[in-house]
Write an enzyme that holds these catalytic residues in place. Structure first.
Site: not given
Length: 479
Positions: A183, A376
């Site tokens: 991320e 995810e």
């Protein structure tokens, strides 16, 4: 049985964790202190992970959940065996930088740390599970923060490069799929957690964040270069926290606001996937007087070493408004946005939008035309086990079923190219955002609470057998 088309042959089904959220054993076998260790549960957590409150070591009166976490360090064989029982084709995990280089700037690595990950990868291989390894999933040596100021310092690129040289060579043949940074856009929202940034008074925080991001982007390009040189079979991906922004209304100002939010989200991925800074980013730097130092060599590295695939997390879509009076925010997520009245929400206020996943997949595919990997996706919820430690988590099954269906439609009806899907938290773990254990994601229940109490005993939830069936049918049986 649902009439679903099969997923592509060789589709990589699995689950995802992060070292700091599962490993524990924070000081075992020479491991050094990391930023993720010194972030406590409680009201100070967000000021610390966002770089506004200084906490560089353990302090009295706080509980630090990452110290022990679920002790994957000593339970990895048991846990991987459970993943194998579900039929995992891949396991996304990360390396704790301070296990390999305890301080971060040493010349020689810590053999005990290297051996631990070699053992984990071999354990995966024993069951035919392909490791998908994130080089940096928020783990960052505290020594590099105190001595160099985190990723704001260009010298850190060299330390990261050394880490990459060591792990790519050591794990050649054991690991094929790599992610450089988890991320990467988190640096804008939680900069201490994302890049080891603590802000001193009077600093231009935006300039520091974007300068640090530039260093991470250059480091990512160097990692991609080394990976391909060490083993041409290596595939390197970037990773963003994704989720399409919807305009709050059809007012042009709202549409423009949503477009700007999406651009901020995709900015770093534009660089990693296309090899150059987009014009809108250059204009932002110019408009906001952000002096981001970059060399010609940097720009060449970025141009010549783009990623092989795009990976992302998806939990929810988001909403943007151009009207400053519209500001009722969703709760519980570092990426809070305006509430969407058309969507239900989880117990933590995360809005549930399976169609948003299909929309996000199509948006990323249209933008880059590179293979994608959802690394995810999951539902954080309070699970209540019965006397046999069994959890009937139909709410989790419902959430995941709807998202698997959305993926299937994106692949088979829209034609996107998707390599695999790893649910977040196949086993209960410490939440990155809140530090809680009660916010559970797993197919496997772990007996541990928010205060660190519990036996750490593992037990299967109802969703364990459901996901096993999904994988065995390659996504055709999701009932």
């Amino acid at each position: 049985m649902s009439e679903n088309k099969a997923f592509p042959k060789g589709f990589l089904w699995g689950g995802a964790t992060a070292a700091n959220q599962v490993e524990g054993a924070y000081d075992a076998d020479g491991r050094g202190l990391a930023n993720v260790d010194v972030v406590p549960i409680g009201k100070d957590r967000f000021p610390i992970i966002s770089g506004q409150k200084k906490m560089f070591d353990f302090e009295e009166g706080y509980f630090y959940p990452a110290k022990e976490s679920i002790d994957f360090y000593h339970h990895y064989k048991e846990d991987i065996a459970l993943f194998a029982e579900m039929g995992f084709k891949t396991y996304r995990m990360s390396i704790g930088w301070t296990r390999i280089f305890p301080k971060g700037d040493e010349l020689e690595p810590n053999e005990a740390g290297l051996q631990f990950y070699e053992n984990v990868f071999k354990e995966c291989r024993k069951y035919g599970i392909e490791p998908l390894v994130t080089i940096t999933h928020f783990d960052f040596p505290m020594h590099l923060i105190e001595e160099y100021g985190g990723w704001r310092n260009r010298k850190v690129i060299k330390f990261y490069e050394r880490l990459c040289q060591v792990i790519f060579n050591r794990y050649k043949g054991l690991v094929k799929y790599w992610l450089t940074f988890n991320e990467i856009n988190m640096i804008l929202h939680a900069p201490f957690m994302g890049a080891g940034l603590y802000f001193e008074e009077g600093e231009n925080q935006e300039e520091v964040k974007y300068q640090a991001a530039h260093h991470e982007l250059v480091a990512s390009a160097i990692a991609t270069k080394i990976a391909h040189e060490v083993d041409p079979e290596n595939k390197v991906g970037c990773m963003l926290a994704a989720g399409q922004y919807y305009p709050n209304t059809c007012h042009p100002d709202d549409y423009w606001a949503a477009m700007k939010e999406d651009r901020e989200n995709y900015f770093f991925i534009d660089v990693q996937a296309r090899g150059q800074y987009p014009n809108y980013a250059k204009k932002k730097f110019e408009r906001e007087h952000l002096n981001i130092k970059m060399t010609e060599e940097d720009l060449t590295l970025l141009k010549e070493n783009t990623v092989d695939f795009i990976s992302f997390s998806y939990y929810s879509s988001r909403v943007a408004s151009g009207d400053p009076k519209v500001n009722e925010q969703t709760e519980g997520n570092i990426f809070a946005s305006i509430k969407n009245p058309y969507l239900p929400a989880s117990e933590w206020g995360w809005q549930i939008d399976p169609l948003g996943l299909r929309i996000t997949l199509n948006t990323i595919w249209d933008r880059y035309q590179k293979p994608m990997f959802i690394v995810e996706n999951g539902l954080g919820a309070v699970d209540t086990p019965d006397e046999n430690s069994y959890v009937e988590d139909d709410y989790r099954i419902d959430y995941l079923r709807a998202h698997v269906k959305a993926m299937n439609e994106a692949i088979n009806e829209d034609g996107v190219e998707l390599l695999g899907y790893t649910t977040w938290g196949p086993i209960d773990l410490v939440s990155a955002g809140t530090g809680e254990m009660k916010k559970r994601y797993g197919f496997i229940y772990v007996d541990r609470d928010n205060d660190g109490n519990g036996s750490l005993k593992r037990s299967k939830k109802k969703s364990f057998d459901w996901y096993k069936k999904v994988i065995a049918s390659n996504g055709t049986d999701i009932d």
